[in-house]
Design a protein around this motif. Sequence first.
Motif, mmCIF file in Angstrom:
data_model
loop_
_atom_site.group_PDB
_atom_site.id
_atom_site.type_symbol
_atom_site.label_atom_id
_atom_site.label_comp_id
_atom_site.label_asym_id
_atom_site.label_seq_id
_atom_site.Cartn_x
_atom_site.Cartn_y
_atom_site.Cartn_z
ATOM 1 N N UNK A 22 -15.443 13.798 14.349
ATOM 2 C CA UNK A 22 -14.890 15.007 14.967
ATOM 3 C C UNK A 22 -15.850 16.187 14.853
ATOM 4 N N UNK B 184 -18.074 8.235 6.750
ATOM 5 C CA UNK B 184 -16.733 7.695 6.986
ATOM 6 C C UNK B 184 -16.665 6.978 8.340
ATOM 7 N N UNK C 108 -1.137 21.815 8.597
ATOM 8 C CA UNK C 108 -2.581 22.067 8.470
ATOM 9 C C UNK C 108 -3.361 20.802 8.829
ATOM 10 N N UNK C 109 -2.864 19.667 8.381
ATOM 11 C CA UNK C 109 -3.539 18.404 8.721
ATOM 12 C C UNK C 109 -3.530 18.184 10.237
ATOM 13 N N UNK D 270 1.144 6.514 6.962
ATOM 14 C CA UNK D 270 0.330 7.062 5.865
ATOM 15 C C UNK D 270 0.909 8.364 5.304
ATOM 16 N N UNK E 199 -6.936 -0.206 6.059
ATOM 17 C CA UNK E 199 -6.907 -1.150 7.185
ATOM 18 C C UNK E 199 -7.465 -2.533 6.843
ATOM 19 N N UNK F 211 -7.082 18.522 12.890
ATOM 20 C CA UNK F 211 -7.386 17.196 13.471
ATOM 21 C C UNK F 211 -7.436 16.070 12.443
ATOM 22 N N UNK F 212 -6.914 16.322 11.230
ATOM 23 C CA UNK F 212 -6.923 15.249 10.223
ATOM 24 C C UNK F 212 -5.992 14.108 10.648
ATOM 25 N N UNK G 150 -14.861 7.641 15.331
ATOM 26 C CA UNK G 150 -14.955 8.954 15.981
ATOM 27 C C UNK G 150 -15.354 9.986 14.934
ATOM 28 N N UNK H 257 -5.301 13.304 13.820
ATOM 29 C CA UNK H 257 -6.023 12.587 14.875
ATOM 30 C C UNK H 257 -7.086 11.671 14.250
ATOM 31 N N UNK H 258 -7.714 12.169 13.194
ATOM 32 C CA UNK H 258 -8.746 11.364 12.522
ATOM 33 C C UNK H 258 -8.127 10.081 11.969
ATOM 34 N N UNK H 259 -6.934 10.184 11.416
ATOM 35 C CA UNK H 259 -6.265 8.971 10.909
ATOM 36 C C UNK H 259 -6.043 7.985 12.053
ATOM 37 N N UNK H 260 -5.591 8.508 13.201
ATOM 38 C CA UNK H 260 -5.359 7.621 14.353
ATOM 39 C C UNK H 260 -6.650 6.925 14.776
ATOM 40 N N UNK H 261 -7.747 7.679 14.791
ATOM 41 C CA UNK H 261 -9.008 7.064 15.222
ATOM 42 C C UNK H 261 -9.501 6.022 14.220
ATOM 43 N N UNK H 262 -9.034 6.142 12.964
ATOM 44 C CA UNK H 262 -9.423 5.130 11.966
ATOM 45 C C UNK H 262 -8.443 3.959 11.970
ATOM 46 N N UNK H 263 -7.558 3.916 12.952
ATOM 47 C CA UNK H 263 -6.516 2.899 13.075
ATOM 48 C C UNK H 263 -5.566 2.938 11.889
ATOM 49 N N UNK H 264 -5.394 4.102 11.293
ATOM 50 C CA UNK H 264 -4.398 4.285 10.227
ATOM 51 C C UNK H 264 -3.225 4.987 10.891
ATOM 52 N N UNK I 101 -10.152 14.563 5.278
ATOM 53 C CA UNK I 101 -8.856 14.866 4.663
ATOM 54 C C UNK I 101 -9.105 15.763 3.449
ATOM 55 N N UNK J 154 -11.210 6.988 23.039
ATOM 56 C CA UNK J 154 -10.577 6.405 21.839
ATOM 57 C C UNK J 154 -9.058 6.392 21.936
ATOM 58 N N UNK K 234 1.657 5.545 -2.834
ATOM 59 C CA UNK K 234 1.840 6.835 -2.146
ATOM 60 C C UNK K 234 3.276 7.354 -2.349
ATOM 61 N N UNK L 294 0.822 -1.218 0.000
ATOM 62 C CA UNK L 294 0.000 0.000 0.000
ATOM 63 C C UNK L 294 0.853 1.264 0.000
ATOM 64 N N UNK M 217 -12.952 16.834 10.363
ATOM 65 C CA UNK M 217 -11.615 16.273 10.120
ATOM 66 C C UNK M 217 -11.557 15.411 8.867
ATOM 67 N N UNK N 211 -6.929 8.935 22.224
ATOM 68 C CA UNK N 211 -6.167 10.083 21.716
ATOM 69 C C UNK N 211 -5.517 10.839 22.864
#
Lengths: 279, 413
Positions: B88, B154, A139-140, A159, B110, A144-145, B86, A147-154, B94, B52, A60, A56, B92, B54
């Motif tokens: 936000x 999402x 900016x990401x 990434x 994933x 919180x983009x 989660x 943090x959003x990746x972390x919450x998606x287990x990415x 992308x 979660x 990228x 994967x 959040x 964080x």
Amino acid sequence: MAAFENNMTESTNGQQVLPVLRPFTFVGRTIMDWINSMGAATIFLCLALLRTLGRKQLFKTVQQTYFIGARSITIIMLVSLFTGMVLGLQSYHALLKFGAAGAVGSLVSLSLIMELGPVLTAIMITARAGSAITAEIGVQRISEQIDALSTMRINPIRYLISPKISASIISFPLLTAVFDLVGILGGYVSAVVLLGLNGGVYLHSIKTYVEMSDIINGFTKSIVFAVIVATVCCYQGYFAHMRRDSHGAQAVGLATTSAVVTSCVLILVSDYVVTSLMV
Amino acid sequence: MNTPLIEFRNVTKRFGTKTVLENVNLQIYEGQITTIIGLSGSGKSVMLKHIIGLIQPDEGTIFFQGKPITEMKKSEINEAFGQISYMFQGNALLDSLTVYDNIALPLRETTNLKKTEIDRRVMARVEQTELTEAIHKYPAELSGGMQKRAALARALITDPQIVLFDEPTTGQDPVRKNAILSMIAQYQRKFNFTAVLVSHEIPDVYFISNRILALYDRQIVFQGTPEELENFEHPFMDEVISSLEALQKELTGLFSKRQFVMLNHLQLKRRKVGESYCVVVFSLNELTAIYTKVGHDAAQEALRNMGLYIDKHFGDIGGFSTRRSSNEIITMLPYSNLAETESIIDDFVSDFQRQVLPAIGTGACKMAAGESVEFNIVAGIAEGQSTTDLDSVIALAKSQQKEIGRFNCAAGE
């Protein structure tokens, strides 16, 4: 005792210090911050390098190589052409005084391959792509983009960061090669086409004096610079939210400035270190 | 009660010298919608981010299915957090990816699902959240409501067991706020996930929540059902709930249930023994079917217009109204007996059918795309006295409901 306590001032970490000691405290804290940052950046780099491989990651990495590498070619060619021309012009007149104008080719090529090529390429990429990387990641971070990746287990480092570091390691040597070639061509234009030096002499001097080890040394430097620039720029953006001097968009702006300045300084410092190890 | 899905025991969190959470104890149970309410900046989002992972607590323990997270292996933590999504406050999304890519991202990164399967799942969520026309747009090109829906899509794409919503209705107009809340409730029923919300939308959030947690002065001061909260005696009620309810009254014209009950008590105190009052219960039937056919926005717009008209009509003659559930409005007529109320309702029905129902129906029908959607509004009247329990009068009125209006989109009448 009370007078002694009145003379004390509170440092930022809450400790009481005498005014006379404050400069020392400042210097000490700055050095400690630097050491902390260096350690954190090294761990950050190791984590990113551990996550570079994987199916994967390939797409990228290709995308980032296009952004960092392919889209920097024009500016690299432009800068290298004029750098080579200036080198050819200056060295021709200087060497002519010693009757050694025939060595222009070797001077231009060795200067470019061993020193100017890797350094100027790294500085140009820092200005063009490094600043953009810091701003993008910053900016990401503040939106919180990440943090959003972390919450998606990415894993955000896998990434976002690993592909940029891989792409830098691929792009820097290739762009350095382009810089060297176009720079030598620029030297040819000024020395041979404009100043009338024999073209065969110019090329023969390059063939005679440039060795494979010089080229390898130049590329080694470019890889070291790639790792430094990519790490500094990604690190500054990734931790933009933890800056103590600013917040939000201002933090991203300052992180970008810090990334460019720190990268440029570290390029020159590491250039000396790597050169001294190779000589 | 069962073992809580998530439990905080004496959790404390400080940022520098500022203590945000202090000895917080709470329980979140499986399959429920739990809503955390509190003033802005009171630490609600911080609490959600602890769930979660964080943010880590400085003191105290967080339990997941009865097991302390600190004692779990890394694989167990990954498995536990893998069940949580989660949403936000700021969405959040992308910003360099399109809506489609944003929704597909968790599956691409994933799982090892094939492209066709990912596409199928993403398109299913896109259709459910009414984003079909926006899939190739970037987040910056979307309205606030569409961004919320994209973030919701999402969050739901991995079929999570637990979804955390951090102020999902922030920045939305009253209709869209209710639309988002009803969407969350609908999906929660459909996919049976455990939902934890941070929200200010009082009383609307009561209609969809099984449990309410009140965060006040760095601690959880209340845990219980929305009904139990109505009887909660604490400074929190005066400082937080009253201000939020006043805002809600300003926006919708309807009183909160608590205000409604208080007004009712005041009115009854003034009445002599034997004097009667009347309660009217209005309902919009088959709300779920309407959501499915015209969307949450249009359905909520219809409900809001209905509420505004009821409030205006009965407010002029001393009546006051509240929303009792997502599709029910109760009106109290403190000075009318049954015969008078029936006469008032007759006038109301005549005006409602002539002026309001076509307007409500036509507005909502624009979203129905020619499908047959029926808006069936019923009302029931019951008489009570100062000694009668209000709930039993409401139940009686509900049992006597009959149709007062019907509008069919396909027929246009």
